[in-house]
Write an enzyme that holds these catalytic residues in place. Structure first.
Site, PDB file in Angstrom:
ATOM      1  CB  SER A  64      -0.662  -0.388   1.022  1.00 20.32           C
ATOM      2  OG  SER A  64      -2.336  -1.270   0.811  1.00 20.32           O
ATOM      3  CE  LYS A  67      -4.301   1.365  -0.887  1.00 22.40           C
ATOM      4  NZ  LYS A  67      -4.485   0.513   0.458  1.00 22.40           N
ATOM      5  CE1 TYR A 188      -4.542  -1.277  -5.061  1.00 18.61           C
ATOM      6  CE2 TYR A 188      -5.431  -3.359  -4.610  1.00 18.61           C
ATOM      7  CZ  TYR A 188      -4.474  -2.578  -3.964  1.00 18.61           C
ATOM      8  OH  TYR A 188      -4.416  -2.516  -2.789  1.00 18.61           O
ATOM      9  CE1 TYR A 240      -5.079   2.454   4.344  1.00 16.78           C
ATOM     10  CE2 TYR A 240      -3.516   0.698   5.414  1.00 16.78           C
ATOM     11  CZ  TYR A 240      -3.742   1.952   4.302  1.00 16.78           C
ATOM     12  OH  TYR A 240      -3.318   1.141   2.881  1.00 16.78           O
ATOM     13  CB  VAL A 258       0.162  -5.859   4.623  1.00 13.20           C
ATOM     14  CG1 VAL A 258      -1.021  -5.255   5.369  1.00 13.20           C
ATOM     15  CG2 VAL A 258      -0.017  -6.050   3.014  1.00 13.20           C
TER      16      VAL A 258
END
Length: 595
Positions: A64, A67, A188, A240, A258
């Site tokens: 992530s 992103k 992705y 988050y 992660v």
């Protein structure tokens, strides 16, 4: 020499390497068996220097952390308004893989959650070049090296990414994704499967800190507008459902993955990256969060405290041969200082010494040649010294001392936290100390005599013993206490003063301020320059400590001229030659404010 920052990171690493909480991410089979013992910390400055400790070259998947960089690429591709139509910028308060879509429009809450990140991929152009190729190029440009896709990890993600597939098709049902979602999902998954190491991530974070310019290569990877929006969303959404606690404790835009990676950005100053695969309940590295909290607190990086540009605090770096003191030395001493002067360096600093500015100074000192013995930090233009700056300077002092080198300060304002260090009130005083130290270490005793007989004065060197004996017989001996004014500006020529021991300094007033010109010690003369100023003393002469003089008065010189004109002429030629040498030296050196 070890940098204090390297020492700090090593100590932090040792403190946290035993932290065993958390588990590796089990949602992707290829990542489930990651080695929990692996741990790395890297910090990259906005000029491209990277500090690192631990397994910083070990590669892992970006996950992530991709992103923010994909989001910036989409922003540059189609603009803020077009991206905002598809992706909101509001914190979701949910976990990274929650279905956080607007009820009526299906718009994802932000680009940091999976739904928003999948949408981001769909917005990246792929007309002339395949989309993933552009994404990989973009990531690689930010890292400063060519990155690679891990095909087996990509296959594992694609095989098990059912929730992400559901999100993609749900986004398609709302026309947030306007094309077949399958190629979007594939790209992705590929973006998340790009391999990086902690060193790479630190430079990628520093690219964001540097307004989109990769610090090491100078390549403009993304626009400043894209960086501004990306960092804003990272601040509120990057961590988050832990974003509030993060921003309160750490205070930096950040993004976790992660795969065990975590980046944080202090705009204008640095990028931080940490790798450790054991995750907490929010999906962030346990050691990564702990290290970030410690670094932010210890180094004062929280945006509330450090919201100033990380410009280098260094104004100048030079050795003392470029700024000779106002002490007149013997020819032998001058030659030695010319040879060894490079062993004493002055680093002028300015502004606020926060982390970034102090880091640039510490690195500058750490990179000095090992034969540099004396380091002088000129703090006269420094306004504030932060706690971390104090610790780094004190650590720098300890490291230099351990290597047999010396750190000294010049400071007009007295920073109490640094009072244990050798300090001078002016640069000239510091240079005088450095010269004296070098002469003591590398010279001979006669280069710095405490007492000099009249026959040994350099000014009288052209004369024979008989002339010198005649002159000395006409001299008057005197002793003067410390701080007494020996000659005042404007006084008529009073003769030539020979310093047998002690020191004097000369000064004058310029534009209402006292200006110090030179320091004279044993074996030197003063007073004769008045003959070049309409017979008047042009400077004030003040004793420094106990002063022992012999004076050839104006009356004695007049008598000598009448009784022995040949000896008088030889005397004046010797004095004129010495005075000319002194004036020539003074012209080369700028006057320094008396402090």
């Amino acid at each position: 020499m070890r940098s204090p920052i390297d020492i700090y990171l090593a100590d932090l690493y040792d403190d946290l390497v035993g932290l065993s909480a958390g588990t590796t991410y089990q949602g992707i089979p290829a990542m489930a068996d990651a080695d929990n013992s692996k741990f790395a910390i890297a910090m990259a400055t906005v000029d491209g220097h990277v500090y690192q400790i631990g397994d910083a070259e070990l590669e892992f998947s970006i996950q992530s952390i991709s992103k923010p960089f994909s989001y910036a690429l989409a922003l540059d591709d189609i603009g803020l308004d077009a991206v905002d139509e598809k992706i909101d910028v509001e914190p979701s308060g949910d976990a990274f893989n929650e279905i956080s879509l607007a009820r009526n429009t299906g718009r994802p809450a932000n680009a940091m959650i999976n739904a928003g990140a999948i949408t981001t991929i769909s917005l990246i152009r792929d007309r002339d070049t395949p989309r993933f190729e552009r994404i990989l190029d973009h990531f690689s440009a930010a890292a400063g090296r060519r990155l690679k896709l891990n095909e087996s990890l990509y296959a594992s993600e694609a095989l098990t990414g059912h929730r992400n597939r559901a999100l993609a098709y749900l986004l398609r049902s709302f026309d947030i994704i306007e094309t077949d979602p399958t190629p979007v999902l594939e790209d992705y998954f590929r973006a998340c499967s790009v391999m990086v190491n902690t060193h790479d991530l630190a430079l990628m974070a520093a690219t964001l800190a540097n307004g989109g310019t990769q610090p090491a290569t100078g390549v403009q990877v993304m626009s400043k507008d894209a960086v501004q929006r990306t960092l804003s969303v990272m601040t509120t959404c990057g961590m988050y459902d832990d974003a509030g606690a993060w921003i309160a404790a750490v205070g930096l835009p950040a993004k976790s993955g992660v795969g065990g990676g975590l980046i944080a950005v202090l705009p204008g100053q640095l990028g931080l990256a940490i790798y450790s695969p054991a995750l907490d309940e929010h999906g962030s590295s346990v050691r990564g969060v702990a290290a970030s909290e410690r670094i932010s607190s210890d180094m004062g990086l929280h945006f509330v405290r450090a919201a100033r540009l990380g410009r280098s605090a260094i104004r100048e770096n030079y050795d003392i041969t470029q700024v000779p003191s106002h002490i007149r030395h013997t020819e032998a001493a001058e030659n030695l200082l010319e040879e060894f002067g490079e062993r004493a360096h002055i680093i002028e600093l300015a502004g606020d010494l926060l982390f970034a500015g102090t880091e640039s100074m510490v690195r500058e000192v750490s990179e000095l040649d090992e034969w540099v013995e004396l380091v002088i930090l000129d703090l006269r233009r420094v306004d504030e010294v932060d706690t971390i700056a104090v610790e780094m300077i004190l650590q720098l002092h300890r490291e230099l001392t351990a290597e047999g080198r010396t750190l000294a300060l010049v400071q007009e304002r007295h920073f109490e936290a640094l009072e244990s260090l050798r300090s001078f009130s002016s640069r000239n005083n510091a240079v005088e100390w450095a010269q004296s130290t070098l002469l003591q270490r590398h010279g001979t005793p006669e280069m710095m005599p405490e007492k000099v007989a009249v026959r040994d004065f350099a000014a009288l060197a052209p004369l024979d013993e008989a002339d010198i004996a005649l002159l000395e017989s006409l001299m008057e001996e005197t002793r003067i206490e410390d701080g007494r004014i020996v000659r005042r500006t404007g006084q008529e020529f009073g003769g030539v003063y020979f310093i047998l021991s002690g020191k004097v300094f000369t000064s004058s007033v310029q534009e209402g301020k006292p200006v110090r010109h030179s320091t004279l010690s044993a074996g030197m003369t003063f007073g004769e320059i008045a003959l070049g100023s309409d017979g008047e003393q042009s400077t004030r002469v003040t004793s420094m400590g106990q002063l022992h003089l012999k004076v050839l008065s104006a009356e004695a010189i007049t008598a000598l001229e009448a009784e022995n004109p040949g000896a008088a002429l030889r005397f004046w030629k010797a004095i004129a030659r010495d005075a000319y040498t002194r004036v020539e030296s003074a012209i080369k050196d700028a006057s320094y404010p008396l402090q």
